[in-house]
Design a protein around this motif. Structure first.
Motif, PDB file in Angstrom:
ATOM      1  N   GLN A  14       3.084  15.365  -5.002  1.00  0.00           N
ATOM      2  CA  GLN A  14       1.712  15.674  -5.387  1.00  0.00           C
ATOM      3  C   GLN A  14       1.104  14.508  -6.151  1.00  0.00           C
ATOM      4  OE1 GLN A  14       0.082  18.558  -4.697  1.00  0.00           O
ATOM      5  NE2 GLN A  14       1.840  19.418  -3.610  1.00  0.00           N
ATOM      6  N   MET A  15      -0.195  14.411  -6.077  1.00  0.00           N
ATOM      7  CA  MET A  15      -0.943  13.433  -6.885  1.00  0.00           C
ATOM      8  C   MET A  15      -0.594  13.606  -8.349  1.00  0.00           C
ATOM      9  SD  MET A  15      -4.908  12.824  -5.759  1.00  0.00           S
ATOM     10  CE  MET A  15      -5.350  14.347  -6.471  1.00  0.00           C
ATOM     11  N   GLY A  16      -0.489  12.498  -9.040  1.00  0.00           N
ATOM     12  CA  GLY A  16      -0.236  12.531 -10.467  1.00  0.00           C
ATOM     13  C   GLY A  16       1.232  12.483 -10.847  1.00  0.00           C
ATOM     14  N   ASN A  75      14.590  -1.601  -7.651  1.00  0.00           N
ATOM     15  CA  ASN A  75      13.973  -0.286  -7.584  1.00  0.00           C
ATOM     16  C   ASN A  75      12.485  -0.397  -7.852  1.00  0.00           C
ATOM     17  OD1 ASN A  75      16.625   0.724  -7.272  1.00  0.00           O
ATOM     18  ND2 ASN A  75      16.893   0.784  -9.505  1.00  0.00           N
ATOM     19  N   LEU A  76      11.766   0.595  -7.365  1.00  0.00           N
ATOM     20  CA  LEU A  76      10.304   0.623  -7.542  1.00  0.00           C
ATOM     21  C   LEU A  76       9.918   1.965  -8.131  1.00  0.00           C
ATOM     22  CD1 LEU A  76       7.606  -0.894  -7.006  1.00  0.00           C
ATOM     23  CD2 LEU A  76       7.510   0.315  -4.804  1.00  0.00           C
ATOM     24  N   HIS A  77       9.322   1.918  -9.299  1.00  0.00           N
ATOM     25  CA  HIS A  77       8.852   3.144  -9.936  1.00  0.00           C
ATOM     26  C   HIS A  77       7.332   3.184  -9.862  1.00  0.00           C
ATOM     27  CE1 HIS A  77       9.255   6.637 -12.516  1.00  0.00           C
ATOM     28  NE2 HIS A  77       8.205   6.192 -13.181  1.00  0.00           N
ATOM     29  N   ILE A  78       6.827   4.347  -9.490  1.00  0.00           N
ATOM     30  CA  ILE A  78       5.375   4.505  -9.367  1.00  0.00           C
ATOM     31  C   ILE A  78       4.936   5.652 -10.262  1.00  0.00           C
ATOM     32  CG2 ILE A  78       3.433   4.636  -7.766  1.00  0.00           C
ATOM     33  CD1 ILE A  78       5.487   4.251  -5.465  1.00  0.00           C
ATOM     34  N   ASN A  79       4.043   5.346 -11.177  1.00  0.00           N
ATOM     35  CA  ASN A  79       3.488   6.371 -12.076  1.00  0.00           C
ATOM     36  C   ASN A  79       2.180   6.918 -11.532  1.00  0.00           C
ATOM     37  OD1 ASN A  79       5.459   6.190 -14.103  1.00  0.00           O
ATOM     38  ND2 ASN A  79       4.449   4.408 -15.003  1.00  0.00           N
ATOM     39  N   SER A  80       1.888   8.153 -11.890  1.00  0.00           N
ATOM     40  CA  SER A  80       0.570   8.753 -11.592  1.00  0.00           C
ATOM     41  C   SER A  80       0.142   8.502 -10.150  1.00  0.00           C
ATOM     42  CB  SER A  80      -0.498   8.188 -12.548  1.00  0.00           C
ATOM     43  OG  SER A  80      -0.131   8.413 -13.875  1.00  0.00           O
ATOM     44  N   LEU A  81       0.944   8.960  -9.232  1.00  0.00           N
ATOM     45  CA  LEU A  81       0.696   8.697  -7.811  1.00  0.00           C
ATOM     46  C   LEU A  81      -0.690   9.128  -7.373  1.00  0.00           C
ATOM     47  CD1 LEU A  81       4.255   9.490  -6.610  1.00  0.00           C
ATOM     48  CD2 LEU A  81       2.932   7.516  -5.812  1.00  0.00           C
ATOM     49  N   GLU A  82      -1.286   8.306  -6.514  1.00  0.00           N
ATOM     50  CA  GLU A  82      -2.620   8.567  -5.959  1.00  0.00           C
ATOM     51  C   GLU A  82      -2.515   8.685  -4.435  1.00  0.00           C
ATOM     52  OE1 GLU A  82      -5.092   5.355  -7.249  1.00  0.00           O
ATOM     53  OE2 GLU A  82      -4.897   5.865  -9.387  1.00  0.00           O
ATOM     54  N   LEU A  83      -3.562   9.301  -3.859  1.00  0.00           N
ATOM     55  CA  LEU A  83      -3.571   9.482  -2.403  1.00  0.00           C
ATOM     56  C   LEU A  83      -3.395   8.154  -1.675  1.00  0.00           C
ATOM     57  CD1 LEU A  83      -6.496  12.049  -1.971  1.00  0.00           C
ATOM     58  CD2 LEU A  83      -4.038  12.515  -1.915  1.00  0.00           C
ATOM     59  N   GLY A 107      14.959  -3.271   4.839  1.00  0.00           N
ATOM     60  CA  GLY A 107      15.536  -1.942   4.809  1.00  0.00           C
ATOM     61  C   GLY A 107      14.807  -1.022   5.765  1.00  0.00           C
ATOM     62  N   PRO A 108      15.253   0.228   5.892  1.00  0.00           N
ATOM     63  CA  PRO A 108      14.677   1.164   6.861  1.00  0.00           C
ATOM     64  C   PRO A 108      13.316   1.712   6.461  1.00  0.00           C
ATOM     65  CG  PRO A 108      16.393   2.224   5.589  1.00  0.00           C
ATOM     66  CD  PRO A 108      16.418   0.789   5.200  1.00  0.00           C
ATOM     67  N   GLY A 109      12.907   1.487   5.241  1.00  0.00           N
ATOM     68  CA  GLY A 109      11.601   1.964   4.788  1.00  0.00           C
ATOM     69  C   GLY A 109      11.672   3.324   4.119  1.00  0.00           C
ATOM     70  N   THR A 110      10.744   3.552   3.212  1.00  0.00           N
ATOM     71  CA  THR A 110      10.568   4.859   2.571  1.00  0.00           C
ATOM     72  C   THR A 110       9.153   5.309   2.866  1.00  0.00           C
ATOM     73  OG1 THR A 110      12.138   4.430   0.780  1.00  0.00           O
ATOM     74  CG2 THR A 110      10.437   6.094   0.379  1.00  0.00           C
ATOM     75  N   ARG A 111       9.036   6.438   3.549  1.00  0.00           N
ATOM     76  CA  ARG A 111       7.737   6.966   3.912  1.00  0.00           C
ATOM     77  C   ARG A 111       7.244   7.881   2.806  1.00  0.00           C
ATOM     78  NH1 ARG A 111      10.701   5.035   7.376  1.00  0.00           N
ATOM     79  NH2 ARG A 111       9.939   4.148   9.305  1.00  0.00           N
ATOM     80  N   LEU A 112       6.232   7.412   2.094  1.00  0.00           N
ATOM     81  CA  LEU A 112       5.687   8.150   0.959  1.00  0.00           C
ATOM     82  C   LEU A 112       4.390   8.828   1.362  1.00  0.00           C
ATOM     83  CD1 LEU A 112       5.472   8.872  -2.087  1.00  0.00           C
ATOM     84  CD2 LEU A 112       4.335   6.672  -2.419  1.00  0.00           C
ATOM     85  N   LEU A 113       4.310  10.107   1.127  1.00  0.00           N
ATOM     86  CA  LEU A 113       3.089  10.863   1.391  1.00  0.00           C
ATOM     87  C   LEU A 113       2.678  11.544   0.099  1.00  0.00           C
ATOM     88  CD1 LEU A 113       0.928  11.952   3.286  1.00  0.00           C
ATOM     89  CD2 LEU A 113       2.487  13.814   3.895  1.00  0.00           C
TER      90      LEU A 113
END
Lengths: 115, 111
Positions: A14-16, A75-83, A107-113
């Protein structure tokens, strides 16, 4: 014996929310990268680390924070995810100093929705 | 002007024909050039790298580089349906050594 691995492969959130993507390479490479590939397939570099040291930091929101505990992991950390963060995130590595003459292994990729 | 430009396609060629994929770049000081292939839902994988002007051949693939004209191309001889994919051109910029990818050309080889 996967060369560059990423987890998770899929991430729906979810967003955020705050989320992390992990990357590991067992190739003994010194340099690792994070790329974002959007829906139009444009592959754009975000960050590059050489031996745990940040060497490329593109103009990305500071909600994105890479961390390299050792040269085999980025590693990759993402805060407050947006659309707009919805994309495929690829990790890659290359043998030596990242001076541009080397093949990158993805790498094979990470599909983020983000909903 | 985009740093690396490719025609997005799709480029459709019949099986057995030569597929010609082109890429132009803006950084005149670039020294390293790569072609990657990306199947749908998969990660990019290296096809060819080229660093000097001229042609470089590897099996059915030939990369061509012309630094004066700032273009690099990839020829695929005897195209097969399994060659159907998106082909990404990557150029390493001078100074910063960043890989800059083009948007890719989608190739369709028709059986």
């Amino acid at each position: 014996d996967t060369a560059v691995s990423q987890t998770p492969k899929y991430l729906v959130t979810q967003m955020g929310n705050d989320k992390s993507i992990k990357c590991e390479q067992n190739l003994g490479h010194d340099t690792m990268y994070w790329y974002k590939q959007d829906s139009k397939k444009f592959l754009k570099i975000m960050f590059s680390y050489n031996n745990k040291e940040l060497i490329i930091n593109e103009t990305v929101p500071n909600r994105f924070s890479p961390k390299s505990p050792d040269k085999a992991h980025l590693n990759l950390h993402i805060n407050s995810l947006e659309l707009g963060d919805s994309a495929v995130y690829f990790c890659a590595s290359s043998p030596a100093g990242g001076l541009g003459s080397e093949t990158q292994y993805f790498g094979p990729g990470t599909r983020l929705l983000v909903l | 002007q985009k740093e690396v430009e490719q025609n997005s396609g799709p480029l459709s060629v019949p099986e057995g024909a030569i597929a010609s994929l082109n890429c132009t770049y803006s950084d005149r000081g670039s020294q390293s050039f790569f072609w990657y292939r990306q199947y749908s839902g998969k990660s990019p994988e290296l096809i060819m790298s080229i660093y000097s002007n001229g042609d470089k051949e590897d099996g059915r693939f030939t990369a061509q580089l012309n630094k004066a004209s700032q273009y690099v191309s990839l020829l695929i001889r005897d195209s097969q349906p399994s060659d159907s994919a998106t082909y990404l051109c990557a150029v390493v910029t001078s100074g910063t050594y960043k890989y800059i990818f083009g948007t890719g050309t989608r190739l369709k080889v028709l059986a």
